[in-house]
Design a protein around this motif. Structure first.
Motif, PDB file in Angstrom:
ATOM      1  N   ALA A   1      62.509 -14.318  40.766  1.00 34.29           N
ATOM      2  CA  ALA A   1      62.136 -15.642  40.254  1.00 34.29           C
ATOM      3  C   ALA A   1      60.641 -15.860  40.410  1.00 34.29           C
ATOM      4  CB  ALA A   1      62.916 -16.726  40.996  1.00 34.29           C
ATOM      5  N   MET A   2      60.103 -15.389  41.553  1.00 31.92           N
ATOM      6  CA  MET A   2      58.684 -15.577  41.815  1.00 31.92           C
ATOM      7  C   MET A   2      57.845 -14.832  40.780  1.00 31.92           C
ATOM      8  SD  MET A   2      57.411 -15.549  45.706  1.00 31.92           S
ATOM      9  CE  MET A   2      56.430 -14.080  45.671  1.00 31.92           C
ATOM     10  N   ILE A   3      58.287 -13.592  40.475  1.00 29.11           N
ATOM     11  CA  ILE A   3      57.550 -12.795  39.480  1.00 29.11           C
ATOM     12  C   ILE A   3      57.580 -13.502  38.129  1.00 29.11           C
ATOM     13  CG2 ILE A   3      57.603 -10.624  38.185  1.00 29.11           C
ATOM     14  CD1 ILE A   3      58.686  -9.399  40.881  1.00 29.11           C
ATOM     15  N   ASP A   4      58.748 -14.143  37.842  1.00 32.89           N
ATOM     16  CA  ASP A   4      58.848 -14.867  36.578  1.00 32.89           C
ATOM     17  C   ASP A   4      58.064 -16.174  36.604  1.00 32.89           C
ATOM     18  OD1 ASP A   4      60.328 -12.946  35.526  1.00 32.89           O
ATOM     19  OD2 ASP A   4      62.282 -13.945  35.741  1.00 32.89           O
ATOM     20  N   GLY A   5      57.493 -16.516  37.747  1.00 33.43           N
ATOM     21  CA  GLY A   5      56.652 -17.706  37.826  1.00 33.43           C
ATOM     22  C   GLY A   5      57.401 -18.987  38.113  1.00 33.43           C
ATOM     23  N   ALA A   6      58.631 -18.859  38.706  1.00 27.36           N
ATOM     24  CA  ALA A   6      59.393 -20.079  39.014  1.00 27.36           C
ATOM     25  C   ALA A   6      58.817 -20.750  40.264  1.00 27.36           C
ATOM     26  CB  ALA A   6      60.856 -19.731  39.255  1.00 27.36           C
TER      27      ALA A   6
ATOM     28  N   LYS B   1      59.029 -23.256  43.667  1.00 29.19           N
ATOM     29  CA  LYS B   1      60.030 -23.292  44.745  1.00 29.19           C
ATOM     30  C   LYS B   1      61.155 -24.256  44.412  1.00 29.19           C
ATOM     31  CE  LYS B   1      57.473 -21.681  48.674  1.00 29.19           C
ATOM     32  NZ  LYS B   1      56.647 -21.981  49.818  1.00 29.19           N
ATOM     33  N   ILE B   2      60.777 -25.384  43.784  1.00 30.68           N
ATOM     34  CA  ILE B   2      61.789 -26.376  43.396  1.00 30.68           C
ATOM     35  C   ILE B   2      62.756 -25.732  42.408  1.00 30.68           C
ATOM     36  CG2 ILE B   2      62.154 -28.638  42.341  1.00 30.68           C
ATOM     37  CD1 ILE B   2      60.511 -29.122  44.701  1.00 30.68           C
ATOM     38  N   ASN B   3      62.200 -25.012  41.442  1.00 35.64           N
ATOM     39  CA  ASN B   3      63.042 -24.377  40.441  1.00 35.64           C
ATOM     40  C   ASN B   3      63.985 -23.359  41.046  1.00 35.64           C
ATOM     41  OD1 ASN B   3      62.684 -25.538  37.966  1.00 35.64           O
ATOM     42  ND2 ASN B   3      60.724 -24.490  37.614  1.00 35.64           N
ATOM     43  N   SER B   4      63.455 -22.534  41.962  1.00 35.17           N
ATOM     44  CA  SER B   4      64.358 -21.526  42.524  1.00 35.17           C
ATOM     45  C   SER B   4      65.403 -22.183  43.430  1.00 35.17           C
ATOM     46  CB  SER B   4      63.605 -20.415  43.268  1.00 35.17           C
ATOM     47  OG  SER B   4      62.516 -20.916  43.967  1.00 35.17           O
ATOM     48  N   PHE B   5      65.068 -23.347  44.019  1.00 33.34           N
ATOM     49  CA  PHE B   5      66.070 -24.067  44.796  1.00 33.34           C
ATOM     50  C   PHE B   5      67.236 -24.493  43.902  1.00 33.34           C
ATOM     51  CE2 PHE B   5      67.662 -28.284  46.166  1.00 33.34           C
ATOM     52  CZ  PHE B   5      68.255 -27.916  47.363  1.00 33.34           C
ATOM     53  N   PHE B   6      66.893 -25.078  42.746  1.00 36.10           N
ATOM     54  CA  PHE B   6      67.955 -25.577  41.865  1.00 36.10           C
ATOM     55  C   PHE B   6      68.700 -24.468  41.163  1.00 36.10           C
ATOM     56  CE2 PHE B   6      65.757 -29.705  42.167  1.00 36.10           C
ATOM     57  CZ  PHE B   6      66.860 -30.482  42.492  1.00 36.10           C
ATOM     58  N   HIS B   7      67.991 -23.367  40.819  1.00 42.06           N
ATOM     59  CA  HIS B   7      68.645 -22.340  40.005  1.00 42.06           C
ATOM     60  C   HIS B   7      69.142 -21.132  40.773  1.00 42.06           C
ATOM     61  CE1 HIS B   7      66.365 -24.696  36.949  1.00 42.06           C
ATOM     62  NE2 HIS B   7      67.583 -24.652  36.411  1.00 42.06           N
ATOM     63  N   ILE B   8      68.674 -20.965  42.006  1.00 47.43           N
ATOM     64  CA  ILE B   8      69.206 -19.847  42.798  1.00 47.43           C
ATOM     65  C   ILE B   8      69.985 -20.365  44.006  1.00 47.43           C
ATOM     66  CG2 ILE B   8      68.666 -17.777  44.117  1.00 47.43           C
ATOM     67  CD1 ILE B   8      66.081 -17.612  42.442  1.00 47.43           C
TER      68      ILE B   8
END
Lengths: 429, 296
Positions: free
Chosen positions: B194-199, B201-208
């Motif tokens: 997710a980080m490589i895709d530029g997400a 932290k909020i986004n990775s919280f909701f989507h991962i």
């Protein structure tokens, strides 16, 4: 194969059965002795030694009797007694409050009629102050033996009273005048810790008694005929609410506990405090003679007798299932003997119902005076929360806090009391 | 065929003790409780009087019952928000790379309240809420908000919130712990990708994070909601349903009927209602839980 299954099955059955079997061997080692079970409500370290010493002395004098004593504190014993009485291991001698609290056990045939034992031993019967036996009776029969004779009195801080030249009031109007003076001088006139609502119920106990005609009140307190339609009940609650509305009580009465408020009173933070006779010793320890007391003042337009004292004895009942009623009564005679009553007064400062036991030599001067008040009174107004049916008491108890925080009116509360009294009437045969 | 049949019988014999235990300890009391609710009786009197559905009719006319239901629901809603919602957020923060090395410290601190006995917690909070000497009013006075100072447990309007708040204080740390365990099972690769895709932290919280711990969230919801309908000790220790009846919950109402008012039948009726409510909630959960598995 079949035998294997059988063995497995039997093993499992054995497991279940051994788990379920109850051990019946607990009393065998004392088989030659009579075992009496004795349940009281004073596990506190300041009171428990008295009972331990009395029991020990009794066992030495009666080597064939063994007493198994157990103590459960004040609040939990209200629930425990009900459960214990339904079980198979009922204690022979149990603590009970007088009044309706004991009478419901009488109605359920759980309490033994002690009248014959009292008749048999006239000297024992006559050793009690008559007013202390009466609250334990039902339909002319005695079911309980009092251990303490407790009254409720206002104690006041003499230092504060002297400062404004005040004297103990005789009438309700004088009482209100004093409260008004204290309020205007910036003192806290009345201390009250009503977190457990019995504290305010004790006020209402006296007010109900003074406002309502005795016969009417006794009819209403009887679960079989309770109506609570007399206007005196509303008036009594209005008077209590008035004390609060005018700001005579301290702040936050509903979230302060009686014990915490007691400490505040001892620290000189309030002028008056409504306490029981058994607490006088604590007051003396804290205020060292710098205090006085008076009973609830008389009310001019009240329909009840103005010469009553609020309070009641508490003591012991004997289980009707007891296998050794004679020995149980023997123990009660022992614990209420003149000698042990003097010891009760001396050791723990409780007022005794035995004639002459609470005297200025053995007791605190004020305790002896308090007992004199009760002896000279026409009768006792027993605690409202133990003198009416539990369900009526519950309505009173939970609503009195709302009366004091102003969210319910006396009329609304008495309506609820009337409704539940009607319900109780239909349920009690 | 004959062999399997025999094995089946052996198997049955082996589960028999457990079956008997469940029958006698769980199912028999439920049935007995239902039976008892049709009688007027108390613990110390011998006789029972049949009253039919009288107690059920009375219960649905009893204003205290609705106060209790309201308080239990309030308990459930606030607990869901604070313990489950708050627990997830705290867990996610603690799992963050920046804070992770302090995690053992915070984990312990947050967890401590849930291991303290409820009697101690109750007494302690009674003192904290005390209007004269309590910490809450002391702090309010110190920061110049004296007009907010209040008799928290003594006012029938605020008492239930004060009691609910204590439960949140006590159990949010416990929930946080459960969510932490669930989060630690999520493979790091997801976050790295997710980080490589530029997400963010909020986004990775909701989507991962959230989708990955879904099962644990369901478990957490069930524990808190059912717990909220069975709550008893917090209320019993701090207010015993008062002032008036304002903090009464189903548990204290049952206790009061049984052991203060000598109405075991009415108490059994309340018990039956609590059973129906918690059973319904569990069934809903089991259905939701299954649908969750199907999506996986």
């Amino acid at each position: 194969m079949r035998t294997k299954i059988l063995i497995v099955f039997m093993l499992m059955l054995a497991l279940v059965i051994t788990g379920c079997s109850s051990s019946t061997s607990s009393n065998e080692d004392d088989s030659d002795k009579i075992v009496l079970k004795f349940l009281h409500k004073w596990p506190q370290p300041e009171y428990a030694p008295y009972f331990e010493e009395v029991v020990k002395e009794f066992e030495t004098q009666n080597p064939d009797i063994k007493i198994k004593m157990e103590a459960i504190a004040d609040e939990p014993i209200k629930d425990k007694l009900r459960v214990i009485l339904g079980g198979s291991e009922v204690p022979d001698i149990m603590f009970s409050w007088s009044g309706e609290f004991a009478r419901k056990f009488v109605r359920a045939d759980a309490a033994l009629d002690l009248t014959p034992y009292l008749e048999e031993d006239a000297a024992w019967k006559e050793s009690f102050i008559p007013a202390s036996l009466q609250p334990f009776s039902s339909d002319g029969k005695n079911y309980g033996i009092p251990l303490r004779f407790n009254g409720k009195f206002f104690v006041y801080n003499k230092e504060i009273f002297d400062k404004y030249g005040l004297d103990a009031p005789k009438t309700w109007d004088e009482f209100l005048d004093i409260l008004d003076t204290l309020k205007e001088e910036g003192e806290t006139p009345l201390m009250l810790g009503n977190e457990s609502p019995w504290a305010a119920i004790h006020y209402l106990t006296g007010l109900n008694q003074k406002m309502v005609d005795q016969e009417v009140r006794m009819n209403d307190y009887n679960p079989r005929s309770g109506k609570f339609t007399d206007p005196g009940y509303v008036k009594a609650m209005e008077m209590l609410a008035e004390l609060n509305e005018k700001g005579y009580f301290m702040d936050n009465v509903n979230s302060s506990s009686h014990d915490m408020v007691k400490q505040m009173f001892f620290a000189g933070k309030g002028a008056m405090f409504y306490v029981e006779l058994e607490e006088f010793q604590d007051v003396e320890n804290a205020l060292k003679g710098n205090w006085g007391f008076f009973p609830m003042p008389s009310i001019a337009d009240g329909n009840g007798s103005q010469n009553y004292i609020t309070g009641a004895p508490d003591g012991f009942i004997v289980s009707s299932k007891s296998k050794h009623p004679k020995e149980a009564v023997e123990f009660l005679k022992f614990i209420t003997s003149k000698e042990n009553s003097l010891k009760l007064v001396k050791d723990i400062g409780w007022p005794s119902p035995i004639e002459g036991a609470t005297n200025p030599d053995t007791a605190l001067k004020q305790v002896a005076e308090g007992v004199d008040y009760m002896k000279q009174s026409e009768g006792m107004a027993e605690w409202l929360d133990t003198d009416v049916h539990a369900k009526v008491a519950d309505v009173y108890l939970s609503n009195i806090q709302l009366l004091l925080d102003g969210s319910k009116s006396p009329e609304e509360i008495i309506k609820e009391v009337q409704d539940v009294a009607k319900q109780v009437q239909s349920e009690v045969e | 065929m004959k062999e399997t049949y025999r094995n089946g019988r052996t198997a049955f014999l082996f589960i028999l003790p457990a079956l008997l235990l469940i029958l006698f300890i769980v199912f028999l009391p439920i049935v007995l409780n239902l039976y008892n609710s049709f009688f007027r009786w108390n613990s110390f009197e011998a006789g029972k009087t049949f009253v039919g559905f009288d107690y059920y009719i009375r219960l649905f006319k009893d204003p205290v019952f609705f106060t209790a239901l309201k308080n239990n629901s309030l308990y459930a809603i606030i607990s869901l928000l604070c313990q489950v919602g708050g627990g997830i957020i705290i867990a996610a923060i603690l799992e963050d790379k920046l804070i992770r090395r302090f995690q053992p410290f915070f984990r312990t601190v947050f967890f401590i309240p849930s291991v303290i006995s409820i009697a101690v917690v109750g007494l302690m909070w009674q003192l904290i809420y005390n209007p004269e000497i309590g910490l809450v009013n002391g702090v309010l006075n110190a920061i110049g908000q004296s007009e907010w100072a209040h008799s928290w447990l003594g006012d029938s309007k605020t008492a239930i919130y004060a009691v609910v708040a204590v439960s949140q204080w006590q159990y949010t740390g416990y929930m946080t712990m459960l969510f932490l365990i669930a989060m630690q099972k999520i493979p790091m690769e997801y976050y790295e990708a997710a980080m490589i895709d530029g997400a963010s932290k909020i986004n990775s919280f909701f989507h991962i994070t959230l989708p990955q711990i879904k099962e644990m969230i369901l478990v957490g919801c069930v524990i808190t909601v059912i717990g909220a309908f069975k709550v008893f000790d917090e209320v019993y220790v701090m207010t015993f349903g008062g002032p008036g009846r304002s903090t009464e919950v189903l548990g204290t109402m049952l206790y009061r009927s049984a052991f203060r008012n000598d109405e075991m039948g009415y108490a059994s009726t309340i018990g039956t209602i609590i059973f129906i409510i918690t059973l319904t909630l569990s069934l809903i959960q089991m259905k939701l839980g299954k649908s969750g598995q199907e999506v996986d």
